[in-house]
Scaffold this motif. Structure first.
Motif, mmCIF file in Angstrom:
data_model
loop_
_atom_site.group_PDB
_atom_site.id
_atom_site.type_symbol
_atom_site.label_atom_id
_atom_site.label_comp_id
_atom_site.label_asym_id
_atom_site.label_seq_id
_atom_site.Cartn_x
_atom_site.Cartn_y
_atom_site.Cartn_z
ATOM 1 N N ASP A 35 40.803 -10.267 -81.337
ATOM 2 C CA ASP A 35 40.961 -9.147 -80.350
ATOM 3 C C ASP A 35 40.112 -9.355 -79.201
ATOM 4 O O ASP A 35 40.217 -8.678 -78.192
ATOM 5 N N LEU A 36 39.279 -10.316 -79.190
ATOM 6 C CA LEU A 36 38.047 -10.497 -78.326
ATOM 7 C C LEU A 36 38.292 -11.860 -77.449
ATOM 8 O O LEU A 36 37.453 -11.804 -76.523
ATOM 9 N N PHE A 220 21.202 -19.272 -77.233
ATOM 10 C CA PHE A 220 21.535 -17.748 -77.128
ATOM 11 C C PHE A 220 20.546 -16.808 -77.408
ATOM 12 O O PHE A 220 19.665 -17.360 -78.368
ATOM 13 N N PRO A 221 20.293 -15.559 -76.976
ATOM 14 C CA PRO A 221 19.548 -14.453 -77.800
ATOM 15 C C PRO A 221 19.572 -14.430 -79.119
ATOM 16 O O PRO A 221 20.956 -14.216 -79.587
ATOM 17 N N PHE A 225 21.274 -15.777 -86.785
ATOM 18 C CA PHE A 225 22.451 -14.922 -86.801
ATOM 19 C C PHE A 225 23.038 -14.670 -85.421
ATOM 20 O O PHE A 225 23.549 -13.456 -85.182
ATOM 21 N N PHE A 226 22.245 -15.409 -84.544
ATOM 22 C CA PHE A 226 22.837 -15.070 -83.207
ATOM 23 C C PHE A 226 24.334 -14.965 -82.719
ATOM 24 O O PHE A 226 24.709 -14.242 -81.978
ATOM 25 N N VAL A 227 25.141 -15.724 -83.691
ATOM 26 C CA VAL A 227 26.629 -15.417 -83.670
ATOM 27 C C VAL A 227 26.962 -14.204 -83.451
ATOM 28 O O VAL A 227 28.018 -13.722 -82.884
ATOM 29 N N GLU A 232 29.226 -11.538 -77.695
ATOM 30 C CA GLU A 232 29.968 -11.462 -76.417
ATOM 31 C C GLU A 232 29.726 -12.622 -75.796
ATOM 32 O O GLU A 232 30.362 -13.387 -75.054
ATOM 33 N N LEU A 233 28.288 -13.186 -75.749
ATOM 34 C CA LEU A 233 28.124 -14.131 -75.090
ATOM 35 C C LEU A 233 28.569 -15.571 -75.735
ATOM 36 O O LEU A 233 29.065 -16.617 -75.173
ATOM 37 N N VAL A 234 28.589 -15.559 -77.188
ATOM 38 C CA VAL A 234 28.848 -16.533 -77.802
ATOM 39 C C VAL A 234 30.536 -16.830 -77.772
ATOM 40 O O VAL A 234 31.079 -18.017 -77.442
ATOM 41 N N LEU A 235 31.150 -15.721 -77.574
ATOM 42 C CA LEU A 235 32.528 -15.835 -77.590
ATOM 43 C C LEU A 235 33.167 -16.079 -76.019
ATOM 44 O O LEU A 235 34.032 -17.096 -75.702
#
Length: 254
Positions: A35-36, A220-221, A225-227, A232-235
């Motif tokens: 959905d994202l 990424f910050p 488990f930054f994922v 939002e940044l990962v996607l």
């Protein structure tokens, strides 16, 4: 039960993002991504036995056997472009899956993303070995971050999660190294800025030996488990890298 879980409406998919979860993780970790992400980028997951929708099945006993099962299960997706995404141990599975499908079909992913993962040559499970006690595994999980104290104190959660995690650690311990030519596709390394388990420069250097098309790493910050912490940044990064992998066709209308 089939290992493949499809979270997107197939008719709308131009390209698949095929996800492989971290050790102990289930397919539902990626369910909400459908959905994202852009509509044309479909989300599917491969799930090992012994967790999630395959809870009643005995765990896999060899990584090679798991990859063989995954290669069979992934077949329905391969008529469209596929980007592989693996988180932690899932990145090693994604790499071996790419090698297996190349050997079987001459197939290659349009890209591979290794997130929060040391490459197979660098991985060590000495601090989290499969013969560790429940208490030691919980301590290790606490050090990784990403799992709440409420869950770590839940017997129900631990009874479901720890056997799957222990089985996955055994798969990594027993993995046989593959002498394979590098993949001819972009390979992206995603890192957590505070991940205590991955030496970023070493991971970048060694993952590069598995591809002819090395890409700049992304950081990424967050921790291991930054994922999930920076989803939002990962996607956004995944959508950008997926679109680039197919020459901009993913985002093109019509």
């Amino acid at each position: 039960m089939n290992a493949l879980r499809v979270w997107s409406e197939v008719d709308e998919v131009r390209m698949w993002l095929l996800c492989l979860p971290p050790g102990g993780g289930s397919a539902r970790l990626f369910k909400g991504w459908a959905d994202l992400l852009p509509t044309g980028l479909g989300v599917a997951t491969l799930e090992l036995p012994g967790r999630g929708g395959r809870q009643a099945e005995p765990p896999a006993t060899s990584l090679e056997g798991a990859v063989t099962e995954f290669a069979d299960a992934a077949a329905p997706l391969l008529e469209r472009p596929v980007m592989l995404f693996g988180h932690s141990m899932g990145a090693v599975l994604a790499l071996d899956l790419a090698y297996e499908l190349r050997a079987r079909r001459g197939w290659k992913p349009v890209a591979l993303v290794a997130a929060a993962s040391e490459p197979p040559e660098q991985r060590t499970v000495s601090k989290s070995s499969s013969d560790a006690s429940d208490e030691e595994l919980v301590t290790w999980l606490r050090g990784l971050g990403g799992t709440s104290e409420e869950l770590l104190a839940s017997r129900e959660f631990l009874d479901e999660m720890l056997p799957a995690l222990r089985a996955d650690l055994q798969l990594v311990e027993r993995r046989r190294q593959r002498a394979e030519p590098p993949l001819d596709c972009p390979l992206h390394v995603y890192l957590g800025a505070r991940d205590p388990t991955v030496d970023g420069p070493a991971a970048e250097r060694l993952w590069a030996t598995h591809t002819t098309r090395e890409q700049p790493p992304r950081t990424f910050p967050g921790g291991h488990f930054f994922v999930q912490e920076s989803v939002e940044l990962v996607l956004a990064a995944l959508a950008e890298d997926a679109n680039a992998a197919v020459g901009g066709r993913l985002m093109r209308s019509g």
